[in-house]
Design an enzyme around this catalytic site. Structure first.
Site, PDB file in Angstrom:
ATOM      1  CE  LYS A 183      -2.225   3.066   2.944  1.00 38.33           C
ATOM      2  NZ  LYS A 183      -2.229   4.095   1.929  1.00 38.33           N
ATOM      3  N   GLY A 235       6.539   5.473   8.501  1.00 39.31           N
ATOM      4  CA  GLY A 235       5.580   6.571   8.603  1.00 39.31           C
ATOM      5  C   GLY A 235       5.653   7.218   9.967  1.00 39.31           C
ATOM      6  CB  SER A 236       3.282   9.419  11.690  1.00 45.13           C
ATOM      7  OG  SER A 236       2.127   8.618  11.662  1.00 45.13           O
ATOM      8  CB  THR A 237       5.905   8.164  16.242  1.00 47.99           C
ATOM      9  OG1 THR A 237       7.246   8.286  15.747  1.00 47.99           O
ATOM     10  CG2 THR A 237       5.916   7.480  17.595  1.00 47.99           C
ATOM     11  CD  GLU A 238      -1.440  10.350  15.689  1.00 51.15           C
ATOM     12  OE1 GLU A 238      -2.660  10.270  15.646  1.00 51.15           O
ATOM     13  OE2 GLU A 238      -0.785  11.318  15.258  1.00 51.15           O
ATOM     14  N   GLY A 240       2.473   4.233  13.682  1.00 54.28           N
ATOM     15  CA  GLY A 240       3.301   3.083  14.068  1.00 54.28           C
ATOM     16  C   GLY A 240       2.783   2.435  15.341  1.00 54.28           C
ATOM     17  CD  GLU A 257      12.498   4.861   8.700  1.00 47.57           C
ATOM     18  OE1 GLU A 257      12.322   5.834   9.476  1.00 47.57           O
ATOM     19  OE2 GLU A 257      12.564   4.952   7.478  1.00 47.57           O
ATOM     20  CB  CYS A 291      12.316   9.500   8.592  1.00 51.61           C
ATOM     21  SG  CYS A 291      13.236   8.527   7.415  1.00 51.61           S
ATOM     22  CD  GLU A 391       9.151  13.107  11.742  1.00 50.92           C
ATOM     23  OE1 GLU A 391       8.110  12.459  11.948  1.00 50.92           O
ATOM     24  OE2 GLU A 391      10.160  12.629  11.203  1.00 50.92           O
TER      25      GLU A 391
HETATM   26  P1  NDP Z   1       1.215   8.314   8.172  1.00 49.49           P
HETATM   27  O1  NDP Z   1       2.008   7.615   9.196  1.00 49.49           O
HETATM   28  O2  NDP Z   1      -0.188   8.633   8.428  1.00 49.49           O
HETATM   29  O3  NDP Z   1       1.243   7.503   6.771  1.00 49.49           O
HETATM   30  C1  NDP Z   1       2.168   6.513   6.417  1.00 49.49           C
HETATM   31  C2  NDP Z   1       1.462   5.385   5.682  1.00 49.49           C
HETATM   32  O4  NDP Z   1       0.566   4.716   6.577  1.00 49.49           O
HETATM   33  C3  NDP Z   1       0.594   5.836   4.527  1.00 49.49           C
HETATM   34  O5  NDP Z   1       0.586   4.854   3.528  1.00 49.49           O
HETATM   35  C4  NDP Z   1      -0.771   5.939   5.178  1.00 49.49           C
HETATM   36  O6  NDP Z   1      -1.838   5.922   4.278  1.00 49.49           O
HETATM   37  C5  NDP Z   1      -0.766   4.726   6.064  1.00 49.49           C
HETATM   38  N1  NDP Z   1      -1.690   4.794   7.179  1.00 49.49           N
HETATM   39  C6  NDP Z   1      -2.308   5.872   7.706  1.00 49.49           C
HETATM   40  N2  NDP Z   1      -3.067   5.514   8.768  1.00 49.49           N
HETATM   41  C7  NDP Z   1      -2.932   4.178   8.905  1.00 49.49           C
HETATM   42  C8  NDP Z   1      -3.455   3.227   9.827  1.00 49.49           C
HETATM   43  N3  NDP Z   1      -4.251   3.592  10.817  1.00 49.49           N
HETATM   44  N4  NDP Z   1      -3.101   1.922   9.692  1.00 49.49           N
HETATM   45  C9  NDP Z   1      -2.259   1.553   8.701  1.00 49.49           C
HETATM   46  N5  NDP Z   1      -1.743   2.415   7.805  1.00 49.49           N
HETATM   47  C10 NDP Z   1      -2.058   3.708   7.900  1.00 49.49           C
HETATM   48  O7  NDP Z   1       1.971   9.631   7.795  1.00 49.49           O
HETATM   49  P2  NDP Z   1       1.297  10.970   7.233  1.00 49.49           P
HETATM   50  O8  NDP Z   1       1.292  10.845   5.799  1.00 49.49           O
HETATM   51  O9  NDP Z   1      -0.006  11.256   7.855  1.00 49.49           O
HETATM   52  O10 NDP Z   1       2.320  12.039   7.746  1.00 49.49           O
HETATM   53  C11 NDP Z   1       2.139  12.587   9.049  1.00 49.49           C
HETATM   54  C12 NDP Z   1       3.450  12.786   9.731  1.00 49.49           C
HETATM   55  O11 NDP Z   1       4.109  11.536   9.855  1.00 49.49           O
HETATM   56  C13 NDP Z   1       4.449  13.641   8.975  1.00 49.49           C
HETATM   57  O12 NDP Z   1       4.240  14.990   9.184  1.00 49.49           O
HETATM   58  C14 NDP Z   1       5.731  13.149   9.564  1.00 49.49           C
HETATM   59  O13 NDP Z   1       5.952  13.791  10.787  1.00 49.49           O
HETATM   60  C15 NDP Z   1       5.492  11.687   9.793  1.00 49.49           C
HETATM   61  N6  NDP Z   1       6.004  10.844   8.699  1.00 49.49           N
HETATM   62  C16 NDP Z   1       7.180  10.184   8.896  1.00 49.49           C
HETATM   63  C17 NDP Z   1       7.714   9.460   7.866  1.00 49.49           C
HETATM   64  C18 NDP Z   1       9.007   8.758   7.998  1.00 49.49           C
HETATM   65  O14 NDP Z   1       9.677   8.539   6.984  1.00 49.49           O
HETATM   66  N7  NDP Z   1       9.380   8.327   9.174  1.00 49.49           N
HETATM   67  C19 NDP Z   1       7.078   9.371   6.554  1.00 49.49           C
HETATM   68  C20 NDP Z   1       5.818  10.057   6.466  1.00 49.49           C
HETATM   69  C21 NDP Z   1       5.337  10.761   7.516  1.00 49.49           C
HETATM   70  P3  NDP Z   1      -2.400   7.305   3.673  1.00 49.49           P
HETATM   71  O15 NDP Z   1      -1.264   8.041   3.131  1.00 49.49           O
HETATM   72  O16 NDP Z   1      -3.246   6.841   2.597  1.00 49.49           O
HETATM   73  O17 NDP Z   1      -3.083   7.987   4.801  1.00 49.49           O
END
Ligand code: NDP
Length: 488
Positions: A183, A235-238, A240, A257, A291, A391
């Site tokens: 995804k 993705g985000s810690t939240e 995660g 990560e 990140c 972040e």
């Molecule tokens: P998210 O963590 O929301 O998104 C990362 C991925 O997870 C996307 O594919 C997203 O889908 C998917 N996702 C979202 N919610 C869920 C869930 N409940 N269960 C499973 N998968 C999910 O990052 P955001 O795009 O919202 O970015 C928000 C913040 O996160 C940024 O401002 C940054 O601080 C941090 N971030 C950190 C990253 C890193 O490399 N460590 C990368 C991206 C963001 P969809 O995009 O369709 O919502």
């Protein structure tokens, strides 16, 4: 005038079991440099996710199926072929990544895509080198281990390095013999979908690589699905944390990560000009949507004024501009929402009393509606301020000063994240001393942001766990089985 794309982008569909399907609904994907709709992308339902998982399971478990029949060497060759196809289509993939994400074409064409190719080739090489071992236990026993693929891997990928971060997961997953359901982030699905076409062209057997586009709910359905053994998430810690809670029910293997707030430490005895370059790359590369961005810059007090003067000169050259222009080094923020988040942090910095020394505003490029923010620098930041704690994921640098070694190590570690860090000094002993004491998955000495397919990458603390890249990543894509044969 921001250049229009040469490529007409077809609407995105779902890749399930080697076939392309429409979703029940679709959504727009936006070019962040113009605010224009690029095309529509299918939104997968829970049923679509289920079909993708069933296809991946069947491809994984069918012992006489095409995937299982491939030898390790043939699997390696197939991954290598994927790398070749990325290389052959590199200009198109780079352009798609730039249109979808807003990153400068310079980055997509000369950094992201070349590393995708490298990572795939690195893991193609590993396919034939993943093996168990014989272990001496008792005279009356023959004991050995098998390294087996974990099964169906769910890859959930963010928008900042869409194809690159996917390759970090896909390479080891396929090399170890797993099948995948992938995804991409909803903002950036285009290169994933083009890669899906290349996978079909390469002859990846049906069901081995499935793509389900759509919102976070699609990722949630993957986490809940009992047919997926492992989730690889960036993705985000939240999110995660949510994945970790969701994965508990089925005891899925997970690697996370997550975010970072990486300290970049400049000592007075460093090569200041190089450190200035490193500070700029550290925070403004990838618009700061990275990140491991060096978003907390610690500068030793006695060189702070000299450092800041030089930093301001370099930062002024990072003007946001058309991402498709090869000369551009600062692109568009990925979405309007992310731009508002970044601008919100800039306001918070001002309110908390940090001193704005550069940038701070949204800017219009060529009079357009794109989501551009100036490279922004705050000085006199304290560790307890929001802009130093959280972040931001945008081009915003927080500068903090320090006077001695232990003080800066303590301040650098005083943050919930622990993804990366850097230290600039000519004193080799000091560099290693600081490296040992920093709580971070990566330490760069006199450089910033270097990556290689062979070196593990991942976080301490709230930056997640598990390692991607290198041989270490393979451990997360295999199970180890111990076999006892009674020789007595
Ligand atoms: P998210 O963590 O929301 O998104 C990362 C991925 O997870 C996307 O594919 C997203 O889908 C998917 N996702 C979202 N919610 C869920 C869930 N409940 N269960 C499973 N998968 C999910 O990052 P955001 O795009 O919202 O970015 C928000 C913040 O996160 C940024 O401002 C940054 O601080 C941090 N971030 C950190 C990253 C890193 O490399 N460590 C990368 C991206 C963001 P969809 O995009 O369709 O919502």
């Amino acid at each position: 005038m921001i250049a229009a794309t040469k490529t007409k982008i077809a609407p995105g569909r779902l890749l399930i079991d080697g076939q392309w399907f429409d979703g029940a609904t679709e959504f727009d994907t936006i070019n962040p440099a113009t605010g224009d709709v690029l095309t529509q992308i299918a939104s997968a339902s829970a049923e679509d996710v289920d079909r993708a998982v069933v296809a991946a399971r069947r491809a994984f478990e069918d012992r006489s199926g095409a995937w299982r029949k491939l030898s390790a060497s043939e699997r390696g060759r197939l991954i290598w072929k994927l790398a070749d196809l990325v290389e052959k289509n590199i200009d198109e993939l780079a352009e798609l990544e730039t249109l979808d994400n807003g990153k400068p074409i310079f980055e997509s064409r000369y950094v992201d895509m070349p590393m995708v190719i490298d990572v795939l080739r690195y893991y193609a090489g590993w396919a034939t080198k993943i093996h168990g071992e014989t272990v001496n236990t008792f005279e009356t026993a023959f004991t050995y281990t098998l390294r087996e693929p974990v099964g169906v891997v769910g890859m959930i990928v963010p928008w900042n390095f869409p194809l690159l971060l996917a390759s970090w997961k896909l390479g080891p997953a396929l090399a170890c013999g797993n099948t995948v359901v992938w995804k991409p982030a909803s903002q950036t699905s285009l290169t994933t979908l083009r890669f899906g076409e290349l996978a079909v062209e390469a002859g990846v057997p049906a069901g081995v690589l499935n793509i389900v586009t759509g919102p976070g709910e699609v990722g949630r359905a993957m986490v809940r699905h009992p047919g997926i053994e492992k989730i690889a998430f960036t993705g985000s810690t939240e999110v995660g944390k949510e994945i970790m809670r969701g994965a508990a029910d089925s005891l899925k293997r997970i690697t996370l990560e997550l975010g970072g707030k990486s300290p970049n430490i400049v000592f007075a005895d460093s090569d200041i000009d190089n450190a200035v370059k490193g500070a700029i790359t550290g925070i403004f590369y990838g618009k700061g949507e990275v990140c491991n961005a060096g978003s907390r810059l610690f500068v030793e007090s006695k060189v702070q004024d000299e450092f800041l003067e030089k930093l301001a000169v370099r930062a002024a050259k990072m003007r946001p501009a058309d991402p498709l222009d090869p000369k551009t080094r600062m692109g568009a923020i990925v979405s309007q929402e992310q731009m508002q988040t970044v601008l919100g942090y800039i306001e918070a910095g001002k309110k908390e009393g940090a001193k704005l020394v550069a940038g701070g505003n949204r800017v219009s490029v060529d009079g357009g509606k794109g989501f551009f923010v100036e490279p922004t620098i705050f000085r006199d930041v304290r560790n307890d301020m929001k802009i130093a704690r959280e972040e931001i994921f945008g081009p915003v640098l927080a500068i903090l000063s320090f006077n001695d070694l232990d003080e800066v190590i303590e301040k650098a570690n005083q943050n919930e994240y622990g993804l990366a860090s850097a230290v600039w000094t000519r004193d080799i002993k000091k560099a290693h001393y600081v490296s040992r004491r920093l709580k971070a998955g990566t330490v760069w000495i006199n450089t910033y942001g270097l990556m290689d397919a062979s070196l593990p990458f991942g976080g301490y603390k709230s930056s997640g766990f598990g390692r991607e890249l290198g041989a270490r990543a393979l451990e997360h894509y295999t199970e180890t089985k111990s076999v006892w044969l009674n020789m007595g």
